[in-house]
Design a protein around this motif. Structure first.
Motif, PDB file in Angstrom:
ATOM      1  N   MET A 140       0.740  -1.062   0.082  1.00 36.71           N
ATOM      2  CA  MET A 140       0.049   0.002   0.047  1.00 36.71           C
ATOM      3  C   MET A 140       0.790   1.209  -0.218  1.00 36.71           C
ATOM      4  O   MET A 140       1.863   1.249   0.654  1.00 36.71           O
ATOM      5  CB  MET A 140      -0.918   0.041   1.218  1.00 36.71           C
ATOM      6  CG  MET A 140      -1.882   1.394   1.042  1.00 36.71           C
ATOM      7  SD  MET A 140      -3.179   1.019   2.604  1.00 36.71           S
ATOM      8  CE  MET A 140      -2.086   1.330   4.082  1.00 36.71           C
ATOM      9  N   VAL A 327      -7.569   3.124  -1.168  1.00 36.05           N
ATOM     10  CA  VAL A 327      -7.948   2.660  -0.061  1.00 36.05           C
ATOM     11  C   VAL A 327      -8.565   3.871   0.779  1.00 36.05           C
ATOM     12  O   VAL A 327      -7.958   4.952   1.220  1.00 36.05           O
ATOM     13  CB  VAL A 327      -6.722   2.253   0.949  1.00 36.05           C
ATOM     14  CG1 VAL A 327      -7.111   1.579   2.330  1.00 36.05           C
ATOM     15  CG2 VAL A 327      -6.034   1.230   0.273  1.00 36.05           C
ATOM     16  N   TYR A 341      -6.241   3.173   7.590  1.00 37.24           N
ATOM     17  CA  TYR A 341      -6.194   2.691   6.259  1.00 37.24           C
ATOM     18  C   TYR A 341      -5.962   1.215   6.522  1.00 37.24           C
ATOM     19  O   TYR A 341      -4.734   0.642   6.681  1.00 37.24           O
ATOM     20  CB  TYR A 341      -4.908   3.168   5.490  1.00 37.24           C
ATOM     21  CG  TYR A 341      -4.930   4.721   5.292  1.00 37.24           C
ATOM     22  CD1 TYR A 341      -5.449   5.099   4.064  1.00 37.24           C
ATOM     23  CD2 TYR A 341      -4.537   5.548   6.108  1.00 37.24           C
ATOM     24  CE1 TYR A 341      -5.698   6.532   3.951  1.00 37.24           C
ATOM     25  CE2 TYR A 341      -4.929   6.818   6.251  1.00 37.24           C
ATOM     26  CZ  TYR A 341      -5.385   7.287   4.889  1.00 37.24           C
ATOM     27  OH  TYR A 341      -5.350   8.788   4.770  1.00 37.24           O
ATOM     28  N   PRO A 343      -6.102  -2.042   4.326  1.00 40.60           N
ATOM     29  CA  PRO A 343      -6.234  -2.963   2.987  1.00 40.60           C
ATOM     30  C   PRO A 343      -6.875  -4.461   3.365  1.00 40.60           C
ATOM     31  O   PRO A 343      -6.385  -4.874   4.641  1.00 40.60           O
ATOM     32  CB  PRO A 343      -4.773  -3.068   2.394  1.00 40.60           C
ATOM     33  CG  PRO A 343      -3.907  -2.877   3.470  1.00 40.60           C
ATOM     34  CD  PRO A 343      -4.704  -1.924   4.529  1.00 40.60           C
TER      35      PRO A 343
END
Length: 424
Positions: A140, A327, A341, A343
């Protein structure tokens, strides 16, 4: 044994990094006075590594002990659930399941993808000198500054538009494959086997085009763009093509601008790249978090080894708008100044903490280890009756099961990014 302590990250100089203090990597290393770090204003500072990766292991501040060695000696810092969940990744030996980084990108990174676990195991067995571990590498990227990247395949109809509008691109794809693709783009469900096969055939034909032909077509394309000959449909890709070609003249990867989404992100926006998704970071400073692995399959915009057959075979061939990779931040417990955040993978999540001057933020305990970096301001962390002063560039390890309170100083915002794993 304390549950919270400073660690010393490592810096990596790659030719694609930003130069000197224009790089966030160099800024943080200089601010934290990392031992052994001497700023070279002419050097490219590309990455700051925070974790237990053997190629750049973090150490305890004021010690030669690596973070991995310390966690192995005190496994409660990892937490029982994380050790159990990630035992195959070496968690019992002190290896964190994630690697946290700062990246400062001046020159585009390679067109690449990462294998899933099954493919990683096969590649490691087949080519252990190239694919050095058997783990997957989802990642990410969270923008610290304005950031651009190519990620995932464009909607099929947009690729079809480029086939019609850009002859230099179209001539690299055999007519039968192009026709089949245009039909699929206009009639097939993008997620159908027919659409995926058409996209795979087109991409494979592009990436295996004869060198003399694609170099000639790229030279023609660049000349046309530089002369102001871009048509309306090419307006969004012209500058990217010229930038990539200036960095990698005559490279087939430049043509990926016609098949991959080009995203322009602002600070606080994030994208997630799962296994099998083609991507290339283009410019900007980011926080990056990934599963601990070295597995990268490259196909363009790089002087490194290109493995086009495995890249072509390993992609998912999902197509669509870049929003599918974004995201969206969510609330973290009741913390007013923290965004989560998260994922869709178990190895990591990241918190963005932006505390106004003079205020504080409480984070409940997390049943796994964390690594945090201060990217702006000064302040302190408090836990279990202890307190630690922090400032820009400081990197902190927080052991499993430890609740913390963060305080911003009186002279400005405290910005912290915290990566963690919490196995359920």
């Amino acid at each position: 044994m304390t549950q919270v302590f400073k660690i010393v990250p490592t810096t990596q100089k790659y030719d694609w990094g930003k130069i000197g203090l224009s790089s966030k990597v160099a800024q943080y290393a200089a601010a934290a006075k990392i031992p052994g770090f001497t700023l070279d204003e002419k050097a490219p500072y590309a990455e700051l590594w925070m974790g237990t990766h053997p190629s750049g292991p973090s150490r305890l501040a004021g010690s030669d002990t690596t973070l991995k060695e310390h966690i192995a000696a005190y496994p409660e810092l990892m937490g029982e659930k994380v050790v159990s969940r990630f035992r195959d990744a070496g968690a019992a030996d002190g290896n964190l399941p994630f690697l946290f980084k700062v990246l400062a990108i001046e020159k585009a990174l390679s067109i690449q993808t990462h294998p899933d676990k099954k493919m990683a195991e096969a590649l490691h067995k087949e080519k252990p000198d190239v694919y050095k571990d058997a783990n997957h590498k989802p990642e990410m990227a969270l923008a610290l500054t304005p950031f651009t990247a190519m990620c995932g395949f464009l909607p099929l109809n947009e690729i079809a538009t480029y086939l019609s509008a850009t002859p230099e691109f179209a001539t690299l794809v055999p007519a039968t494959i192009a026709t089949k693709f245009i039909v699929a783009a206009s009639s097939a469900d993008p997620s159908s086997p027919e659409a995926k096969t058409a996209l795979k055939d087109l991409f494979a034909a592009l990436m295996t085009a004869e060198e003399a032909i694609y170099k000639s077509r790229l030279a023609d394309l660049v000349s046309r763009y530089e002369a102001g000959g871009a048509c309306e449909q090419e307006a969004g890709v012209k500058d990217l093509v010229l930038r990539l070609n200036s960095q990698f003249p005559g490279d087939i990867g430049v043509f990926c601008a016609f098949v991959l989404n080009y995203v322009k992100m602002q600070p606080g926006e994030a994208i997630f790249l799962a296994a099998g998704e083609p991507h290339a970071y283009v410019s900007g400073d980011i926080m990056e978090c990934m599963a601990t692995s070295d597995n990268v399959i490259r196909a363009g915009l790089t002087p490194k080894l290109r493995d086009i057959p495995n890249l072509v075979s390993g992609l998912t061939y999902g197509a669509g708008d870049a929003s599918r990779h974004m995201v969206k931040p969510a609330a973290f417990d009741s913390a007013a100044h923290t965004a989560l955040y998260d994922p869709p993978i178990p190895e990591f999540s990241v918190l963005q903490v932006l505390i106004p001057s003079g205020e504080s933020e409480t984070h409940p305990l997390i049943e796994g280890p964390s690594i945090a970096i201060v990217t702006e301001g000064k302040g302190a962390l408090e836990w279990a009756g202890e307190k630690l002063g922090v400032a820009e560039g400081d990197v902190i390890f927080i052991g499993a099961g430890t609740g913390v309170k963060l305080y911003a100083g009186e002279d400005g915002q405290l910005a912290v990014y915290r990566a963690f794993v919490e196995a359920s």
